[in-house]
Design a protein around this motif. Sequence first.
Motif, PDB file in Angstrom:
ATOM      1  N   HIS A  80      29.607  26.336   3.791  1.00 50.20           N
ATOM      2  CA  HIS A  80      30.972  25.956   4.129  1.00 50.20           C
ATOM      3  C   HIS A  80      30.981  24.489   4.569  1.00 50.20           C
ATOM      4  CE1 HIS A  80      29.540  26.873   8.244  1.00 50.20           C
ATOM      5  NE2 HIS A  80      30.443  26.006   8.625  1.00 50.20           N
ATOM      6  N   ALA A  81      32.114  23.860   4.441  1.00 48.90           N
ATOM      7  CA  ALA A  81      32.337  22.429   4.687  1.00 48.90           C
ATOM      8  C   ALA A  81      31.863  21.587   3.504  1.00 48.90           C
ATOM      9  CB  ALA A  81      31.708  21.947   5.989  1.00 48.90           C
ATOM     10  N   THR A  82      30.649  21.830   3.011  1.00 48.43           N
ATOM     11  CA  THR A  82      30.184  21.126   1.816  1.00 48.43           C
ATOM     12  C   THR A  82      30.973  21.576   0.600  1.00 48.43           C
ATOM     13  OG1 THR A  82      27.952  21.000   2.744  1.00 48.43           O
ATOM     14  CG2 THR A  82      28.171  20.628   0.379  1.00 48.43           C
ATOM     15  N   PHE A 106      37.586  28.765   1.393  1.00 48.17           N
ATOM     16  CA  PHE A 106      38.927  29.083   0.891  1.00 48.17           C
ATOM     17  C   PHE A 106      39.335  30.524   1.178  1.00 48.17           C
ATOM     18  CE2 PHE A 106      37.182  25.592  -1.541  1.00 48.17           C
ATOM     19  CZ  PHE A 106      38.181  24.644  -1.416  1.00 48.17           C
ATOM     20  N   ARG A 107      38.600  31.186   2.051  1.00 46.88           N
ATOM     21  CA  ARG A 107      38.902  32.581   2.372  1.00 46.88           C
ATOM     22  C   ARG A 107      40.065  32.717   3.341  1.00 46.88           C
ATOM     23  NH1 ARG A 107      32.648  34.085   3.772  1.00 46.88           N
ATOM     24  NH2 ARG A 107      31.806  34.013   1.638  1.00 46.88           N
ATOM     25  N   TYR A 114      40.870  28.477  10.047  1.00 46.43           N
ATOM     26  CA  TYR A 114      39.616  27.933   9.523  1.00 46.43           C
ATOM     27  C   TYR A 114      38.971  27.014  10.563  1.00 46.43           C
ATOM     28  CZ  TYR A 114      36.255  25.411   6.684  1.00 46.43           C
ATOM     29  OH  TYR A 114      35.092  24.846   6.219  1.00 46.43           O
ATOM     30  N   LYS A 115      39.754  26.126  11.151  1.00 47.10           N
ATOM     31  CA  LYS A 115      39.199  25.206  12.155  1.00 47.10           C
ATOM     32  C   LYS A 115      38.703  25.973  13.377  1.00 47.10           C
ATOM     33  CE  LYS A 115      40.073  21.026  14.800  1.00 47.10           C
ATOM     34  NZ  LYS A 115      41.010  19.905  15.100  1.00 47.10           N
ATOM     35  N   ALA A 116      39.467  26.983  13.794  1.00 47.15           N
ATOM     36  CA  ALA A 116      39.085  27.741  14.988  1.00 47.15           C
ATOM     37  C   ALA A 116      37.747  28.450  14.791  1.00 47.15           C
ATOM     38  CB  ALA A 116      40.178  28.748  15.332  1.00 47.15           C
ATOM     39  N   TRP A 117      37.508  28.987  13.594  1.00 47.66           N
ATOM     40  CA  TRP A 117      36.299  29.772  13.369  1.00 47.66           C
ATOM     41  C   TRP A 117      35.119  28.943  12.843  1.00 47.66           C
ATOM     42  CZ3 TRP A 117      35.443  34.697  14.895  1.00 47.66           C
ATOM     43  CH2 TRP A 117      36.558  35.444  15.281  1.00 47.66           C
ATOM     44  N   TYR A 118      35.414  27.863  12.127  1.00 43.65           N
ATOM     45  CA  TYR A 118      34.329  27.094  11.498  1.00 43.65           C
ATOM     46  C   TYR A 118      34.127  25.716  12.102  1.00 43.65           C
ATOM     47  CZ  TYR A 118      33.901  30.870   8.211  1.00 43.65           C
ATOM     48  OH  TYR A 118      33.681  32.115   7.663  1.00 43.65           O
TER      49      TYR A 118
END
Length: 350
Positions: A80-82, A106-107, A114-118
Amino acid sequence: MSQKLNAALLGASGYTGADLMRLGVRHPNIDFTVLTANTHAGKPVEEVFPHLGGVDLPQLQRADDINWSELDVVFCGLPHATSQQIVSEIVKSTDRPKIVDMSADFRLRDPAQYKAWYGNDHVDPQLQDIAAYGLTEHNRDAIRSKRIIACPGCYPTATLIALLPLAKASLINVEALIIDAKSGVTGAGRGLKQNTLAAEAGESLSPYAVGAHRHTAELEQEIGAVSGKEIKVNFTPHLIPMSRGELITAHLELESGKSVNDLRAVLESNYQDEPFVRVLSEGKMPSTGMVRGSNTCVINVFEDRIPGRAIVIAALDNLVKGSAGQALQNFNVAFGIEETTGLSQIPMFP
């Protein structure tokens, strides 16, 4: 469809990449023309994965100079991120290819989630408009029409296959879900980590990310969507000392007047025509040994000794139905190919 489609696999040196190559090289409509693995660039595949020796695959390369417009599909096995960065680059540069993404980027439909979890902002949140959540059995129409297919995580795949029909039919209290999950060490990836060393993972069962595993967000998103409620799921994963396989045990509170027989009837009705989901006969226990190496998910439902409660158990291979196999299944759906193509392997035993 009879023609071969040009395919790239980004991140070919991980466990998921290895299984996608293992399955994909025998798929009649896939021609792997590009395989990337930046740390192994310039090496033949068999140097990284000896079991793929003798298979006609291109040499591993860096992703820097790929002509995306020459490809029909990109399978993305990057972290993720990449992943989001390179997918954004692809979409901006050409109208093709389709992208089957096996990362988490993209899930989650809500960029704030997304920001909160990743822990980081999404680089291109508008891409969510052209992305489908790739739980094949429950989202085929979107998978056919969207350019990006976001394959679910392995834990959500098993859990959602087991619970979505029950939540949609209002048979269970979705605000009281307890999910106990166990996965083999390949679920942690191929990187060197102390907790997956043989001396430390062997002969030891250990929980991790207690109360904070990122796959929880997918469960809450998808179950919440079919039930029309904002929910919180109690989800605890465990690392189990085996290479592959995953089993989830869901402890459920039945809605008033509902029974275990109602749960079984809904599961059987939903999955009777599904090639890769099997509801076991009454009393038969799902196990990872039933599905190892296959794209199959097995489910069963049991009555709890506590009145008004039930237990649903599901098992799958985390690298196949939980990742690479589901990616191929989604590829088949997206390109109008018979859905079982390349995925008819019988589970391995023992």
